[in-house]
Design an enzyme around this catalytic site. Sequence first.
Site, short mmCIF file in Angstrom:
data_model
loop_
_atom_site.label_atom_id
_atom_site.label_comp_id
_atom_site.label_asym_id
_atom_site.label_seq_id
_atom_site.Cartn_x
_atom_site.Cartn_y
_atom_site.Cartn_z
CD GLU A 110 1.02 2.93 35.75
OE1 GLU A 110 0.85 2.72 34.41
OE2 GLU A 110 1.95 3.08 36.46
CG HIS A 113 4.88 1.59 36.00
ND1 HIS A 113 4.15 2.68 35.88
CD2 HIS A 113 6.22 1.89 35.45
CE1 HIS A 113 4.96 3.51 35.44
NE2 HIS A 113 6.11 3.42 35.29
CB ILE A 121 14.01 4.84 27.51
CG1 ILE A 121 14.24 5.21 28.97
CG2 ILE A 121 13.36 3.54 27.42
CD1 ILE A 121 12.93 5.69 29.69
NE ARG A 129 4.49 8.18 33.39
CZ ARG A 129 5.60 7.79 33.52
NH1 ARG A 129 6.07 6.39 33.18
NH2 ARG A 129 6.31 8.09 34.72
N GLY A 180 9.28 -1.17 34.32
CA GLY A 180 10.33 -0.37 33.66
C GLY A 180 11.74 -0.32 34.32
CB SER A 181 13.12 2.04 36.67
OG SER A 181 12.02 2.25 37.52
CG ASP A 225 6.19 -1.88 32.49
OD1 ASP A 225 6.01 -2.79 33.32
OD2 ASP A 225 7.05 -1.11 32.61
CB THR A 280 8.11 0.81 28.40
OG1 THR A 280 8.76 1.09 27.14
CG2 THR A 280 8.08 -0.78 28.16
C1 DGY Z 1 9.68 6.82 35.75
O1 DGY Z 1 10.65 6.98 36.23
O2 DGY Z 1 8.89 7.64 35.36
C2 DGY Z 1 9.11 5.58 35.65
O3 DGY Z 1 7.82 5.39 34.97
C3 DGY Z 1 8.92 5.04 37.16
O4 DGY Z 1 10.12 4.14 36.76
#
Ligand code: DGY
Length: 325
Positions: free
Chosen positions: A272, A290, A163, A243, A292-293, A267, A241
Amino acid sequence: MSKPVLLVTRKLPEAVQARAARDYDARLNPEDEPWHKDGAEIARRAAECGAAGLLCAAGDPMNAATIDALPGSVRILATFSVGTDHIDLDAARRRGLVVANTPDVLSFATAEIAFTLLLMAARRAGEGERLVRAGRWTGWTPTQLMGTTLEGKVLGIAGFGRIGREMARMARGFSMKIHYRNRSRLPPEQEDGAIYHDSDAGFLGAIDVLSMHMPGGGATRKWLNAERIGMLKPGAIVVNTGRGTSVDDDALIAALKSGRVRAAGLDVYDGEPRVHPGYLGLENVALLPHLGSATTETRDAMGFRALDNLDAVLRHGLQAPHRVV
Ligand code: DGY
């Protein structure tokens, strides 16, 4: 031959649920009922249906107590996430449970969200949006909501995995210079010109923007604390983004209030969906839930990857392709 029983803890994208239902005796959670928040309930349901596999997700409490309570029928825990900090990997190891995750497919989407937050923080986009929505905008002025440009700035990436490297690729398009901090230096083809630092002080003192892409867990807990914030250039920007647990929220909030940190974009949060209330009244922090994905393409790909892991173990007697334990 009967299909293996699969317990799915969360509502997943339609195409993923359809494939699960096609290939497994799938026990889905189509309404996303909150039983997945209770480890004892997950174990109870797994025992009740005689699950051979569990498809869980980020945030499910797959701690030692849950894993120890799972019935012997469960052979694999496939998580719909790249992160595995919600799973007690040692407990899984002790029990001989395969754990598999979904790497790669979410790297671009997560870097997109990191970049979104970076632009929001640098260009004060959240503040501007709130101003317009509140009906408080009185018109263009030469000095209104001036931000700072990313052009030519030094982006420091903490955690130069897949990432982080996607983020670097995007940042090059904004003429940013890339520095990184990582457990170890990467080969030149992965660095692609990025400058490696072997100390936090050298790294944090060299950058204008910090983007955090670290895994969760004890080793990174509260990594961005008051001491490390003090190593940043005054007025640096912080984006996280990875943890939430890797940020000391009290220290970051104090730095955002004093201006020591110019702006932040978050994010992910420690504990959380609870968000430290100190962030909520601050104009100079952009807060996302959250995401991100969270693209259709990525969430489908994550689900298919989780099912590939399950298929390998439960349908084909092979190693899970993305085995963590
Ligand atoms: C992950 O995949 O670890 C993310 O935080 C959830 O999208």
